[in-house]
Design a protein around this motif. Structure first.
Motif, PDB file in Angstrom:
ATOM      1  N   ILE A  53       0.838  -1.202   0.000  1.00  0.00           N
ATOM      2  CA  ILE A  53       0.000   0.000   0.000  1.00  0.00           C
ATOM      3  C   ILE A  53       0.872   1.251   0.000  1.00  0.00           C
ATOM      4  N   VAL A  54       1.949   1.242   0.790  1.00  0.00           N
ATOM      5  CA  VAL A  54       2.880   2.378   0.811  1.00  0.00           C
ATOM      6  C   VAL A  54       3.501   2.574  -0.564  1.00  0.00           C
ATOM      7  N   ALA A  55       3.929   1.468  -1.204  1.00  0.00           N
ATOM      8  CA  ALA A  55       4.564   1.557  -2.523  1.00  0.00           C
ATOM      9  C   ALA A  55       3.596   2.111  -3.562  1.00  0.00           C
ATOM     10  N   VAL A  56       2.345   1.647  -3.519  1.00  0.00           N
ATOM     11  CA  VAL A  56       1.335   2.138  -4.466  1.00  0.00           C
ATOM     12  C   VAL A  56       1.067   3.621  -4.233  1.00  0.00           C
ATOM     13  N   PHE A  57       0.915   4.009  -2.972  1.00  0.00           N
ATOM     14  CA  PHE A  57       0.646   5.413  -2.646  1.00  0.00           C
ATOM     15  C   PHE A  57       1.774   6.315  -3.129  1.00  0.00           C
ATOM     16  N   VAL A  58       3.010   5.973  -2.794  1.00  0.00           N
ATOM     17  CA  VAL A  58       4.163   6.796  -3.191  1.00  0.00           C
ATOM     18  C   VAL A  58       4.266   6.862  -4.708  1.00  0.00           C
ATOM     19  N   SER A  59       4.114   5.723  -5.375  1.00  0.00           N
ATOM     20  CA  SER A  59       4.304   5.667  -6.824  1.00  0.00           C
ATOM     21  C   SER A  59       3.250   6.474  -7.573  1.00  0.00           C
ATOM     22  N   ILE A  60       1.993   6.308  -7.194  1.00  0.00           N
ATOM     23  CA  ILE A  60       0.936   7.035  -7.898  1.00  0.00           C
ATOM     24  C   ILE A  60       0.988   8.521  -7.563  1.00  0.00           C
ATOM     25  N   LEU A  61       1.356   8.849  -6.324  1.00  0.00           N
ATOM     26  CA  LEU A  61       1.508  10.259  -5.970  1.00  0.00           C
ATOM     27  C   LEU A  61       2.629  10.896  -6.786  1.00  0.00           C
ATOM     28  N   VAL A  62       3.752  10.220  -6.923  1.00  0.00           N
ATOM     29  CA  VAL A  62       4.862  10.735  -7.735  1.00  0.00           C
ATOM     30  C   VAL A  62       4.412  10.899  -9.189  1.00  0.00           C
ATOM     31  N   HIS A  63       3.687   9.905  -9.691  1.00  0.00           N
ATOM     32  CA  HIS A  63       3.182   9.964 -11.075  1.00  0.00           C
ATOM     33  C   HIS A  63       2.302  11.206 -11.280  1.00  0.00           C
ATOM     34  N   GLU A  64       1.325  11.390 -10.406  1.00  0.00           N
ATOM     35  CA  GLU A  64       0.404  12.520 -10.566  1.00  0.00           C
ATOM     36  C   GLU A  64       1.094  13.858 -10.311  1.00  0.00           C
ATOM     37  N   MET A  65       2.074  13.874  -9.412  1.00  0.00           N
ATOM     38  CA  MET A  65       2.821  15.107  -9.187  1.00  0.00           C
ATOM     39  C   MET A  65       3.651  15.465 -10.412  1.00  0.00           C
ATOM     40  N   GLY A  66       4.112  14.446 -11.143  1.00  0.00           N
ATOM     41  CA  GLY A  66       4.808  14.726 -12.395  1.00  0.00           C
ATOM     42  C   GLY A  66       3.923  15.496 -13.352  1.00  0.00           C
TER      43      GLY A  66
END
Length: 260
Positions: free
Chosen positions: A49-62
């Motif tokens: 869950i942490v990995a998914v949260f960080v990854s999708i947040l980084v994606h959308e912040m891009g």
């Protein structure tokens, strides 16, 4: 990955990152939990869950940071299977030195920024792993295609915690493999948005229709490949997207134009 944000709920998580408002819908946590649940160690599910949260947040912040660079005010919503970087084109922000440089490639650059941010995060993790001697290349076999998807962590002198190694592996898997999948020309993935913009440049009158036809063909192909390789989640996911695209193609006023 969908184009409309969910309604506000009392259970939403709100915060700001780099002056970009972020909202996390409760369905985001539920779907991440269901995807990571394996009946084993609860700590591995939490790490997923942490990995998914960080990854999708980084994606959308891009997406969001490039949107702001163009002079618009973005916000980010995480929910269900992914997230949204939202902005209103006619509203200007106080940022954005690039707003005078908007052109026909603007939307393509915005779409590329999400996967690009994920690839950058993966590259940083790979550099750290290689630099400390903690990783060796691993690939995911998908049919006859070898897709870089993650790294097999090797216990090294500087790091032996298996949970940290698992978290790094999951982050690499999500940001590399999901990043590549997201670039497929299937609407409404980023690759589908890019293909639609390219069709718009070539023949604006039939852009939506042509992009949807390409999207349906690709989604059906990936769904078949998933079933053949016993990857049911991928198969069902892309079969659903093929149906969704077909319904949009069959709907009224879907022969051309720009959807934004």
């Amino acid at each position: 990955m969908f184009l409309t944000q969910p309604n506000q709920t009392p259970y939403d998580l709100h915060f700001s990152l780099l002056n970009v408002p972020v909202r996390v819908h409760p369905l985001f946590w539920l779907v991440a939990l269901l995807m990571g649940f394996n009946g084993g160690d609860p700590k591995t599910v939490l790490l997923w869950i942490v990995a998914v949260f960080v990854s999708i947040l980084v994606h959308e912040m891009g997406h969001a940071l490039v949107i702001r660079w163009y002079g618009w005010s973005p916000s980010v919503v995480l929910y269900s299977f992914g997230g949204l970087a939202i902005y209103t084109p006619h509203l200007q922000s106080n940022y954005g030195p690039g707003r005078s440089k908007r052109n026909k490639w603007t939307q393509i650059i915005i779409s590329l920024a999400g996967p690009g941010a994920g690839f950058l995060l993966a590259g940083i993790l790979i550099a750290v792993c290689w630099g400390t001697g903690l990783a060796s290349i691993q690939v995911l076999r998908f049919g006859e295609t070898m897709i870089p998807s993650g790294y097999m962590m090797i216990r090294g002198p500087n790091l032996t915690n298996e949970y940290i190694l698992l978290l790094i592996s999951q982050l690499l898997y999500i940001n590399i493999f999901w990043g590549l999948v997201n670039l497929l020309p299937i609407w409404p993935l980023d690759g589908g948005k890019i293909s639609r913009e390219l069709f718009q440049m070539a023949d604006g009158g039939m852009a939506i229709r042509n992009s949807l036809i390409l999207s349906i063909i690709c989604a059906i192909g990936i769904a078949i490949l998933g079933f053949q390789n016993e990857r049911q989640f991928i198969a069902i996911f892309f079969a659903f997207m093929a149906i969704q695209n077909y319904q949009e193609l069959s709907g009224p006023n879907r022969t051309g134009g720009n959807p934004w």
